[in-house]
Design a protein around this motif. Structure first.
Motif, PDB file in Angstrom:
ATOM      1  N   PRO A  34       0.674  -1.196   0.012  1.00 56.18           N
ATOM      2  CA  PRO A  34       0.033  -0.304  -0.049  1.00 56.18           C
ATOM      3  C   PRO A  34       1.026   1.425   0.080  1.00 56.18           C
ATOM      4  N   TYR A  35       0.413   2.066  -0.575  1.00 60.27           N
ATOM      5  CA  TYR A  35       1.071   3.495  -0.472  1.00 60.27           C
ATOM      6  C   TYR A  35       1.107   4.129   0.734  1.00 60.27           C
ATOM      7  N   ARG A  36       2.200   4.719   1.283  1.00 59.84           N
ATOM      8  CA  ARG A  36       2.330   5.510   2.386  1.00 59.84           C
ATOM      9  C   ARG A  36       1.580   6.723   2.412  1.00 59.84           C
ATOM     10  N   HIS A  37       1.161   7.261   3.591  1.00 62.56           N
ATOM     11  CA  HIS A  37       0.492   8.705   3.428  1.00 62.56           C
ATOM     12  C   HIS A  37       1.204   9.742   2.764  1.00 62.56           C
ATOM     13  N   ASP A  38       2.457   9.874   3.147  1.00 63.03           N
ATOM     14  CA  ASP A  38       3.402  10.816   2.886  1.00 63.03           C
ATOM     15  C   ASP A  38       3.650  10.733   1.171  1.00 63.03           C
ATOM     16  N   CYS A  39       3.639   9.740   0.626  1.00 62.16           N
ATOM     17  CA  CYS A  39       3.895   9.322  -0.713  1.00 62.16           C
ATOM     18  C   CYS A  39       2.293   9.850  -1.417  1.00 62.16           C
ATOM     19  N   TYR A  40       1.355   9.315  -0.995  1.00 58.04           N
ATOM     20  CA  TYR A  40       0.125   9.762  -1.805  1.00 58.04           C
ATOM     21  C   TYR A  40      -0.190  10.985  -1.649  1.00 58.04           C
ATOM     22  N   GLY A  41       0.136  11.751  -0.631  1.00 61.20           N
ATOM     23  CA  GLY A  41      -0.441  13.181  -0.593  1.00 61.20           C
ATOM     24  C   GLY A  41       0.463  14.051  -1.400  1.00 61.20           C
ATOM     25  N   THR A  42       2.024  13.729  -1.411  1.00 59.40           N
ATOM     26  CA  THR A  42       2.896  14.562  -1.938  1.00 59.40           C
ATOM     27  C   THR A  42       2.994  14.176  -3.774  1.00 59.40           C
ATOM     28  N   ARG A  43       3.080  12.941  -3.837  1.00 58.66           N
ATOM     29  CA  ARG A  43       2.948  12.632  -5.156  1.00 58.66           C
ATOM     30  C   ARG A  43       2.245  12.186  -6.044  1.00 58.66           C
ATOM     31  N   ILE A  44       1.187  11.309  -5.522  1.00 61.53           N
ATOM     32  CA  ILE A  44       0.036  10.605  -6.257  1.00 61.53           C
ATOM     33  C   ILE A  44      -1.003  11.645  -6.501  1.00 61.53           C
ATOM     34  N   PHE A  45      -1.364  12.115  -5.094  1.00 58.88           N
ATOM     35  CA  PHE A  45      -2.536  13.173  -5.248  1.00 58.88           C
ATOM     36  C   PHE A  45      -2.343  14.690  -6.187  1.00 58.88           C
ATOM     37  N   SER A  46      -1.066  15.158  -5.895  1.00 61.93           N
ATOM     38  CA  SER A  46      -0.812  16.289  -6.630  1.00 61.93           C
ATOM     39  C   SER A  46      -0.530  16.114  -8.145  1.00 61.93           C
ATOM     40  N   ALA A  47      -0.223  14.706  -8.539  1.00 61.52           N
ATOM     41  CA  ALA A  47      -0.041  14.526 -10.134  1.00 61.52           C
ATOM     42  C   ALA A  47      -1.660  14.139 -10.655  1.00 61.52           C
ATOM     43  N   ALA A  48      -2.732  13.689  -9.765  1.00 63.32           N
ATOM     44  CA  ALA A  48      -3.882  13.647 -10.342  1.00 63.32           C
ATOM     45  C   ALA A  48      -4.702  14.883 -10.417  1.00 63.32           C
ATOM     46  N   VAL A  49      -4.221  15.798  -9.649  1.00 66.40           N
ATOM     47  CA  VAL A  49      -4.972  17.041  -9.468  1.00 66.40           C
ATOM     48  C   VAL A  49      -4.744  17.658 -10.892  1.00 66.40           C
TER      49      VAL A  49
END
Length: 131
Positions: A34-49
Motif C-alpha cells: 500500500p502507498y504510504r500516506h506521505d507518498c500519496y499526498g505529495t506525489r500521487i494526489f498532486s499528479a492526479a490534480v
C-alpha cells in the motif's frame, strides 16, 4: 457508500491493468505494498490534480466539499449527505452546506396544492355545461 457507475467502471479498468495486492488493496506500489500516506499526498494526489486540470492547491478535503455540494444540488437529503460523509447527525452538513440546500418554497407549495386537490370536493358545475 453507494458505488456510482462511473466509479465502478474506472475501478474495473484499474483492476484489469493493475492486479490488487495480496491483501486485496486496489492501489499499490509496484512492489504490491500500500502507498504510504506521505507518498500519496505529495506525489500521487498532486499528479492526479494536475492531470484533472484542477487548481494546484486542490486538497482531498476540497473534493469532499465538492461531493457534498453536488449531492445537495441534485436534491439528496441533508440526512443522506450526512450519512455519505460519515457524520452521526446532520448538524455539520447543515451548518457547512445549508446555504446550498435548494429552495424548498416551490416544493412546499406544490405539496400542499397537491394534497389539497386530492381531498377537495369537485368544483361546482356551471348551469350552461350541466344541460
Amino acid at each position: 457508500m453507494p458505488l456510482p457507475l462511473v466509479v465502478a467502471a474506472a475501478l474495473s479498468r484499474h483492476i484489469r491493468e493493475f492486479a490488487p495486492g495480496a491483501d486485496g488493496t486496489l492501489f499499490t506500489t509496484r512492489f504490491g505494498a500500500p502507498y504510504r500516506h506521505d507518498c500519496y499526498g505529495t506525489r500521487i494526489f498532486s499528479a492526479a490534480v494536475r492531470r484533472a486540470g484542477l487548481p494546484p492547491s486542490t486538497t482531498s478535503h476540497d473534493l469532499r466539499h465538492r461531493y457534498a455540494s453536488i449531492l445537495l444540488a441534485q436534491g439528496e437529503s441533508v440526512i443522506g449527505v450526512s450519512e455519505r460523509l460519515g457524520h452521526h447527525n446532520a448538524s455539520p452538513v447543515l451548518s457547512t452546506y445549508g446555504h446550498l440546500v435548494p429552495d424548498s418554497e416551490d416544493r412546499t407549495r406544490r405539496a400542499v396544492d397537491s394534497a389539497w386537490a386530492a381531498c377537495a370536493p369537485p368544483a361546482p358545475r356551471d348551469d350552461a355545461t350541466a344541460r
